[in-house]
Design a protein around this motif. Structure first.
Motif, PDB file in Angstrom:
ATOM      1  N   GLY A  59       0.910  -1.144   0.051  1.00 51.84           N
ATOM      2  CA  GLY A  59      -0.031  -0.239   0.023  1.00 51.84           C
ATOM      3  C   GLY A  59       0.910   1.399   0.085  1.00 51.84           C
ATOM      4  O   GLY A  59       1.857   1.201  -0.731  1.00 51.84           O
ATOM      5  N   HIS A  60       0.319   2.173   0.751  1.00 57.27           N
ATOM      6  CA  HIS A  60       1.049   3.744   0.606  1.00 57.27           C
ATOM      7  C   HIS A  60       1.246   4.250   1.935  1.00 57.27           C
ATOM      8  O   HIS A  60       1.987   5.421   1.876  1.00 57.27           O
ATOM      9  N   GLU A  61       0.669   3.786   3.102  1.00 59.20           N
ATOM     10  CA  GLU A  61       0.971   4.561   4.427  1.00 59.20           C
ATOM     11  C   GLU A  61       2.063   4.422   5.151  1.00 59.20           C
ATOM     12  O   GLU A  61       2.194   3.080   5.662  1.00 59.20           O
TER      13      GLU A  61
ATOM     14  N   ILE B 264       5.556  -5.019  -0.860  1.00 63.15           N
ATOM     15  CA  ILE B 264       4.927  -4.599  -2.485  1.00 63.15           C
ATOM     16  C   ILE B 264       4.573  -3.227  -2.637  1.00 63.15           C
ATOM     17  O   ILE B 264       4.081  -2.493  -1.766  1.00 63.15           O
ATOM     18  N   CYS B 265       4.807  -2.886  -3.736  1.00 65.25           N
ATOM     19  CA  CYS B 265       4.602  -1.610  -4.163  1.00 65.25           C
ATOM     20  C   CYS B 265       5.388  -0.541  -3.275  1.00 65.25           C
ATOM     21  O   CYS B 265       6.532  -0.756  -2.979  1.00 65.25           O
ATOM     22  N   CYS B 266       4.894   0.567  -3.284  1.00 62.07           N
ATOM     23  CA  CYS B 266       5.362   1.730  -2.544  1.00 62.07           C
ATOM     24  C   CYS B 266       5.737   1.540  -1.009  1.00 62.07           C
ATOM     25  O   CYS B 266       6.603   2.075  -0.708  1.00 62.07           O
ATOM     26  N   THR B 267       4.803   1.014  -0.366  1.00 54.96           N
ATOM     27  CA  THR B 267       5.262   0.641   0.893  1.00 54.96           C
ATOM     28  C   THR B 267       6.559  -0.174   1.045  1.00 54.96           C
ATOM     29  O   THR B 267       7.331   0.106   1.858  1.00 54.96           O
TER      30      THR B 267
ATOM     31  N   ILE C 113      -4.168   1.664   1.482  1.00 57.69           N
ATOM     32  CA  ILE C 113      -4.872   2.240   0.357  1.00 57.69           C
ATOM     33  C   ILE C 113      -4.052   2.132  -0.932  1.00 57.69           C
ATOM     34  O   ILE C 113      -3.181   1.953  -0.789  1.00 57.69           O
ATOM     35  N   GLN C 114      -5.013   2.226  -2.041  1.00 54.72           N
ATOM     36  CA  GLN C 114      -4.381   2.592  -3.267  1.00 54.72           C
ATOM     37  C   GLN C 114      -3.500   1.469  -3.945  1.00 54.72           C
ATOM     38  O   GLN C 114      -2.493   0.859  -3.165  1.00 54.72           O
ATOM     39  N   CYS C 115      -3.692   0.896  -5.076  1.00 52.30           N
ATOM     40  CA  CYS C 115      -2.833  -0.084  -5.737  1.00 52.30           C
ATOM     41  C   CYS C 115      -3.189  -1.431  -5.269  1.00 52.30           C
ATOM     42  O   CYS C 115      -2.314  -2.488  -5.590  1.00 52.30           O
ATOM     43  N   VAL C 116      -4.105  -1.679  -4.441  1.00 55.75           N
ATOM     44  CA  VAL C 116      -4.335  -2.890  -3.833  1.00 55.75           C
ATOM     45  C   VAL C 116      -5.467  -3.729  -4.790  1.00 55.75           C
ATOM     46  O   VAL C 116      -6.806  -2.868  -4.966  1.00 55.75           O
TER      47      VAL C 116
ATOM     48  N   VAL D  58       9.892   7.185 -13.717  1.00 53.05           N
ATOM     49  CA  VAL D  58       9.145   6.795 -12.441  1.00 53.05           C
ATOM     50  C   VAL D  58       7.866   6.074 -12.681  1.00 53.05           C
ATOM     51  O   VAL D  58       7.312   6.012 -13.850  1.00 53.05           O
ATOM     52  N   GLY D  59       7.372   5.852 -11.646  1.00 50.44           N
ATOM     53  CA  GLY D  59       5.927   5.404 -11.866  1.00 50.44           C
ATOM     54  C   GLY D  59       5.138   4.118 -11.756  1.00 50.44           C
ATOM     55  O   GLY D  59       6.042   3.215 -11.533  1.00 50.44           O
ATOM     56  N   CYS D  60       4.283   3.562 -12.213  1.00 46.50           N
ATOM     57  CA  CYS D  60       3.388   2.529 -11.963  1.00 46.50           C
ATOM     58  C   CYS D  60       3.765   1.185 -13.026  1.00 46.50           C
ATOM     59  O   CYS D  60       4.564   1.432 -13.935  1.00 46.50           O
ATOM     60  N   ASN D  61       3.305   0.237 -12.737  1.00 45.60           N
ATOM     61  CA  ASN D  61       2.900  -0.778 -13.864  1.00 45.60           C
ATOM     62  C   ASN D  61       1.502  -0.661 -14.163  1.00 45.60           C
ATOM     63  O   ASN D  61       0.670  -0.347 -13.465  1.00 45.60           O
TER      64      ASN D  61
ATOM     65  N   GLY E  85       9.074   4.743  -6.947  1.00 39.78           N
ATOM     66  CA  GLY E  85       7.958   3.829  -7.259  1.00 39.78           C
ATOM     67  C   GLY E  85       8.171   2.655  -7.881  1.00 39.78           C
ATOM     68  O   GLY E  85       9.040   1.909  -7.498  1.00 39.78           O
ATOM     69  N   CYS E  86       7.121   2.114  -8.709  1.00 41.16           N
ATOM     70  CA  CYS E  86       7.238   0.617  -9.026  1.00 41.16           C
ATOM     71  C   CYS E  86       8.635   0.625 -10.115  1.00 41.16           C
ATOM     72  O   CYS E  86       9.014  -0.441 -10.556  1.00 41.16           O
ATOM     73  N   THR E  87       8.737   1.600 -10.804  1.00 43.24           N
ATOM     74  CA  THR E  87      10.058   1.530 -11.766  1.00 43.24           C
ATOM     75  C   THR E  87      11.112   1.369 -11.077  1.00 43.24           C
ATOM     76  O   THR E  87      11.949   0.484 -11.411  1.00 43.24           O
TER      77      THR E  87
ATOM     78  N   ALA F 179       9.729   6.122  -2.779  1.00 46.36           N
ATOM     79  CA  ALA F 179       8.303   5.804  -3.216  1.00 46.36           C
ATOM     80  C   ALA F 179       7.748   6.638  -4.350  1.00 46.36           C
ATOM     81  O   ALA F 179       8.363   7.751  -4.451  1.00 46.36           O
ATOM     82  N   CYS F 180       6.648   6.228  -4.774  1.00 47.51           N
ATOM     83  CA  CYS F 180       6.132   7.167  -5.896  1.00 47.51           C
ATOM     84  C   CYS F 180       5.854   8.769  -5.428  1.00 47.51           C
ATOM     85  O   CYS F 180       5.909   9.511  -6.227  1.00 47.51           O
ATOM     86  N   VAL F 181       5.520   8.759  -4.117  1.00 47.26           N
ATOM     87  CA  VAL F 181       5.347   9.974  -3.685  1.00 47.26           C
ATOM     88  C   VAL F 181       6.538  10.892  -3.294  1.00 47.26           C
ATOM     89  O   VAL F 181       6.482  12.192  -3.188  1.00 47.26           O
TER      90      VAL F 181
ATOM     91  N   TRP G  53       2.094   4.567 -16.232  1.00 47.82           N
ATOM     92  CA  TRP G  53       1.618   5.183 -15.392  1.00 47.82           C
ATOM     93  C   TRP G  53       0.013   4.438 -15.591  1.00 47.82           C
ATOM     94  O   TRP G  53      -0.297   4.269 -16.478  1.00 47.82           O
ATOM     95  N   MET G  54      -0.592   4.393 -14.320  1.00 46.43           N
ATOM     96  CA  MET G  54      -1.984   3.951 -14.261  1.00 46.43           C
ATOM     97  C   MET G  54      -2.914   4.742 -13.246  1.00 46.43           C
ATOM     98  O   MET G  54      -4.143   4.660 -13.300  1.00 46.43           O
ATOM     99  N   SER G  55      -2.293   5.191 -12.065  1.00 44.00           N
ATOM    100  CA  SER G  55      -3.042   5.545 -10.963  1.00 44.00           C
ATOM    101  C   SER G  55      -3.314   6.821 -11.317  1.00 44.00           C
ATOM    102  O   SER G  55      -2.689   7.700 -11.520  1.00 44.00           O
TER     103      SER G  55
HETATM  104  S1  SF4 Z   1       4.074   3.637  -8.522  1.00 44.36           S
HETATM  105 FE1  SF4 Z   1       1.942   3.471  -9.168  1.00 44.36          FE
HETATM  106  S2  SF4 Z   1       1.374   1.377  -9.079  1.00 44.36           S
HETATM  107 FE2  SF4 Z   1       3.243   1.691  -8.068  1.00 44.36          FE
HETATM  108  S3  SF4 Z   1       2.651   1.778  -5.804  1.00 44.36           S
HETATM  109 FE3  SF4 Z   1       3.014   3.871  -6.913  1.00 44.36          FE
HETATM  110  S4  SF4 Z   1       0.965   4.549  -7.653  1.00 44.36           S
HETATM  111 FE4  SF4 Z   1       1.014   2.411  -7.239  1.00 44.36          FE
END
Ligand code: SF4
Length: 402
Positions: free
Chosen positions: A13-15, A48-51, A86-89, A198-201, A229-231, A270-272, A306-308
């Motif tokens: 997640g993201h928190e 997994i992901c940005c956490t 939250i998010q990306c789950v 940067v960014g998502c899958n 981020g996921c990159t 992370a992506c943020v 990117w997708m989010s």
């Molecule tokens: S880079 Fe995108 S897919 Fe990966 S955790 Fe961040 S918002 Fe979600």
């Protein structure tokens, strides 16, 4: 990342506050003893992901995968609890765990999921909640079916933890801790420029392919890459976050990596944490010699997969800060020619940055390099110090393309 002999918890997640507490709770002596009493050798935590990026950056906790690998982690049969916020789950996680023993634990009042156990995370009672979550995972270890455990024995080392505060020490060395060496490398042409990838899958694309193709093309052309981020996780899987990845780089970037011992791709979180990249660009401007604002710096950004919806906001933050930003998937604005014209051209007059949409990763990398070369020309900087596979286009050709 997932040790079949341990109780395994995956946080996704993201928190960052929750994951921070879980890092501490997984080391709690009482909980470790409970895990050992059930026959495990200890408690393992992976992300997994940005956490994952958050706890990697701060605590060195290993990463189990990026966005499109969340289901695969469960499919190993070795995950006793997946903790999500939250998010990306993926909402489908609840159906997937029906086939495995994994306990899916939701923690945010903003996002609950079918078939998940909800353990509300309260910041005011953070450690107690984290201990409750870890205890639930330990309890679930007994339900694991060892005959269904299959963890691929593949891993890749990485170096992470770069930030706006410490990157100059890495680039300048102990005796010259400033952005000066970085700026000078760009001003002499040893480094052609810097880029953020940067960014998502995105499930519409072959996983990680866009990230890796753009990144390798930039490296080959002596462009230093920062990632989040996921990159960043995609890069890590392919060894791009190790100094040895300099073998993909052009001669100028190779020299810098060899001199200061850094990877050619710097993992900034992370992506943020794209804000960290913008702070670094601001610091480069402040150091002097590369113009008056981020828009002047020989730099460009890309989010190939990117997708989010959050990525849209971050993209606007980047262009409003002056960054030329290439998106692999177009924003859903192509039916509005006026808006297209504004966001891909005219907005640069106000903010310095603008979007471009380009699905071909090699072409996207070349558009970024074209922009970098334009910025170099505007600053009256020389061309690349060494031969590069994508040679600078003539200034006149660049102007016409614009
Ligand atoms: S880079 Fe995108 S897919 Fe990966 S955790 Fe961040 S918002 Fe979600």
């Amino acid at each position: 990342m997932l040790n079949p002999k341990k109780v395994n918890i995956v946080v996704h997640g993201h928190e960052p506050v929750l994951s921070e507490m879980l890092v501490a709770a997984c080391q709690d002596k009482e909980l470790v003893a409970q895990a050992q009493a059930k026959g495990a050798t200890g408690i393992g935590l992976a992300g997994i992901c940005c956490t994952a990026n958050e706890i990697l950056m701060r605590h060195g906790v290993p990463v189990a995968g990026n966005f499109l690998q969340q289901e695969l982690a469960i499919a190993t049969g070795a995950v006793d609890a997946m903790v999500v916020d939250i998010q990306c789950v993926m909402p489908a996680l609840g159906r997937i765990i029906e086939n495995f023993h994994t306990l899916l634990i939701s923690t945010s009042k903003k996002a609950q999921f079918p078939f998940a156990r909800h353990i509300a995370f309260e910041e005011t009672n953070a450690m107690a909640t984290a201990r409750k979550i870890v205890a639930a995972a330990v309890e679930n270890y007994s339900n694991r079916n060892p005959s269904r455990v299959s963890v691929p024995q593949i891993s890749s080392p990485l170096i992470a933890g770069f930030s706006a505060e410490n990157v100059f020490t890495a680039l300048g060395g102990r005796y010259r801790p400033s952005y000066r060496p970085l700026n000078e490398a760009i001003m002499t042409g040893r480094l052609r420029g810097v880029a953020a990838v940067v960014g998502c899958n995105n499930p519409r694309q072959t996983q990680d392919l866009g990230h890796l193709t753009i990144t390798r093309e930039l490296l080959a052309n002596d462009v230093l890459v920062a990632t989040t981020g996921c990159t960043a996780i995609a890069d890590a899987k392919c060894g791009l976050l190790m100094p040895e990845a300099a073998r993909y780089a052009g001669k100028g970037l190779q020299e810098i990596c060899a001199a200061v011992g850094i990877p050619p791709v710097l993992h900034l979180g992370a992506c943020v944490d794209i804000s960290r990249i913008l702070v670094i660009l601001s610091n480069m401007v402040k150091e002097g010699g590369l113009g008056e604002s981020i828009a002047d710096v020989p730099a460009a950004a890309a989010a190939p997969e990117w997708m989010s919806e959050k990525a849209v906001a971050i993209g606007f933050y980047a262009i409003a800060s002056g960054a030329f930003t290439v998106l692999g998937e177009p924003l859903p604005i192509q039916g509005a020619p006026g808006l297209m014209q504004l966001l891909t051209h005219d907005i640069a007059e106000t903010f310095g940055g603008k979007f471009a949409f380009e699905g071909d990763p090699i072409e996207a990398a070349h558009r970024m390099i074209d922009h970098i070369d334009e910025r170099r020309a505007a600053l009256h900087l020389p061309g690349p110090m060494y031969d590069v596979p994508y040679a600078p286009r003539q200034a006149v050709e660049l102007a016409a393309a614009k």
